[in-house]
Design a protein around this motif. Structure first.
Motif, PDB file in Angstrom:
ATOM      1  N   SER A   2      10.101  37.929   0.387  1.00 11.73           N
ATOM      2  CA  SER A   2      10.120  38.369   1.786  1.00 11.73           C
ATOM      3  C   SER A   2       8.723  38.161   2.356  1.00 11.73           C
ATOM      4  N   SER A   3       8.556  38.534   3.615  1.00 11.81           N
ATOM      5  CA  SER A   3       7.234  38.449   4.228  1.00 11.81           C
ATOM      6  C   SER A   3       6.257  39.422   3.582  1.00 11.81           C
ATOM      7  N   LYS A   4       6.773  40.414   2.854  1.00  9.67           N
ATOM      8  CA  LYS A   4       5.916  41.433   2.241  1.00  9.67           C
ATOM      9  C   LYS A   4       5.374  40.986   0.883  1.00  9.67           C
ATOM     10  N   GLY A   5       6.104  40.151   0.165  1.00  8.09           N
ATOM     11  CA  GLY A   5       5.649  39.728  -1.152  1.00  8.09           C
ATOM     12  C   GLY A   5       6.620  38.774  -1.789  1.00  8.09           C
ATOM     13  N   GLY A  41       2.937  31.396 -18.200  1.00 10.03           N
ATOM     14  CA  GLY A  41       1.902  31.222 -17.189  1.00 10.03           C
ATOM     15  C   GLY A  41       2.432  31.544 -15.817  1.00 10.03           C
ATOM     16  N   CYS A  42       1.523  31.558 -14.844  1.00 13.33           N
ATOM     17  CA  CYS A  42       1.880  31.813 -13.455  1.00 13.33           C
ATOM     18  C   CYS A  42       1.272  30.727 -12.590  1.00 13.33           C
ATOM     19  N   LEU A  43       2.072  30.117 -11.738  1.00 18.00           N
ATOM     20  CA  LEU A  43       1.603  29.116 -10.787  1.00 18.00           C
ATOM     21  C   LEU A  43       1.462  29.784  -9.426  1.00 18.00           C
ATOM     22  N   VAL A  44       0.278  29.689  -8.829  1.00 19.19           N
ATOM     23  CA  VAL A  44       0.016  30.334  -7.545  1.00 19.19           C
ATOM     24  C   VAL A  44      -0.111  29.267  -6.455  1.00 19.19           C
ATOM     25  N   SER A  45       0.675  29.401  -5.413  1.00 20.72           N
ATOM     26  CA  SER A  45       0.721  28.380  -4.367  1.00 20.72           C
ATOM     27  C   SER A  45      -0.489  28.434  -3.432  1.00 20.72           C
ATOM     28  N   HIS A  46      -0.982  29.662  -3.119  1.00 26.04           N
ATOM     29  CA  HIS A  46      -2.130  29.788  -2.222  1.00 26.04           C
ATOM     30  C   HIS A  46      -2.625  31.229  -2.224  1.00 26.04           C
ATOM     31  N   SER A  47      -3.683  31.494  -1.446  1.00 26.87           N
ATOM     32  CA  SER A  47      -4.411  32.757  -1.574  1.00 26.87           C
ATOM     33  C   SER A  47      -3.977  33.866  -0.626  1.00 26.87           C
ATOM     34  N   HIS A  48      -2.916  33.678   0.149  1.00 27.88           N
ATOM     35  CA  HIS A  48      -2.441  34.778   0.986  1.00 27.88           C
ATOM     36  C   HIS A  48      -1.856  35.875   0.101  1.00 27.88           C
ATOM     37  N   LYS A  49      -2.100  37.127   0.483  1.00 26.69           N
ATOM     38  CA  LYS A  49      -1.816  38.261  -0.392  1.00 26.69           C
ATOM     39  C   LYS A  49      -0.358  38.342  -0.812  1.00 26.69           C
ATOM     40  N   ASP A  50       0.554  37.925   0.066  1.00 29.40           N
ATOM     41  CA  ASP A  50       1.972  38.024  -0.287  1.00 29.40           C
ATOM     42  C   ASP A  50       2.386  37.009  -1.346  1.00 29.40           C
TER      43      ASP A  50
END
Length: 229
Positions: A2-5, A41-50
């Motif tokens: 969601s927009s929250k996380g 592992g964890c893949l992170v798409s970008h640095s926005h908190k959600d």
């Protein structure tokens, strides 16, 4: 989702992965049955908190977290568990082969991921991008943002529930229903088994409508990743 996380758990049966970590570590543990030690592992798409809320906690638990240099710098994380990756440079996470690629978002270093396993399946993870300049072949699973529709945005601006500035930001940084349709039509869907619509906007989407229209367009099973409650 969601927009929250946003946080997703995928597995090929032997190498579980997290895609993004935008919810609390407690919620992640609950969501995967408290088997966090099994995650490869964890893949992170970008640095926005959600999308990155639990990154520091995942690192503390001994999980490798993969991200762009820009995301690493924005989060200020360090240590041998932080794995810096680059767009269009393939890497391995246990049984997965991962190809990151650039996305079009209002955040430096944002990435999407193409994942392939040893069974010949290919998963596309594409979130927080208002369009995609790449085409893909041989996909079997698609996870794609379907954040809003132009019609709903116009309606919400007209009734005063959405500021014009927010409408412009959404159009220039998140995938609309209309652009998702164009993207799907431009790609080879012959092997696709299912499509997951993710990151729907809390007030600017219609889950049932989006699901129905994408299903009619593609003829594939379509699911909506809903907020965990």
């Amino acid at each position: 989702s969601s927009s929250k996380g946003n946080c997703y758990y995928i597995t090929d049966g032997s190498s579980p992965l997290l895609l993004d970590a935008g919810i609390s570590i407690r919620e992640i543990r609950q969501g995967i049955g408290f088997s966090l030690s099994s995650v490869s592992g964890c893949l992170v798409s970008h640095s926005h908190k959600d999308h990155c809320k639990a990154v520091s906690d995942l690192l503390k638990t001994g999980i490798d977290v993969y991200m762009s240099c820009e995301t690493k710098d924005a989060l200020g994380v360090i240590g041998h568990r932080v794995k810096v990756i680059e767009a269009r440079k393939q890497f391995k996470v246990d049984d997965w082969t991962v190809l990151p690629f650039e996305t079009q978002h209002d955040c430096p270093g944002s990435l999407g991921f193409l994942l392939a396993n040893q069974q010949g399946e290919k998963l596309l993870y594409l979130t927080d991008s208002y369009y995609c300049k790449y085409k893909f072949t041989g996909l079997t699973h698609i996870m794609i943002e379907c954040n809003h529709s132009y019609e709903i945005l116009e309606h919400n601006v007209a009734n005063g529930s959405l500021p014009v500035a927010m409408k412009k930001r959404l159009i220039q940084s998140h995938f609309s229903l209309e652009n998702v349709k164009k993207f799907l039509l431009a790609n080879d869907l012959s092997r696709v088994k299912e499509i997951w619509l993710i990151h729907l906007s809390d007030g600017n989407s219609d889950a049932e409508l989006f699901k129905r229209e994408i299903q009619q367009l593609t003829g594939k099973p379509v699911y909506v990743a809903a907020e965990r409650r």
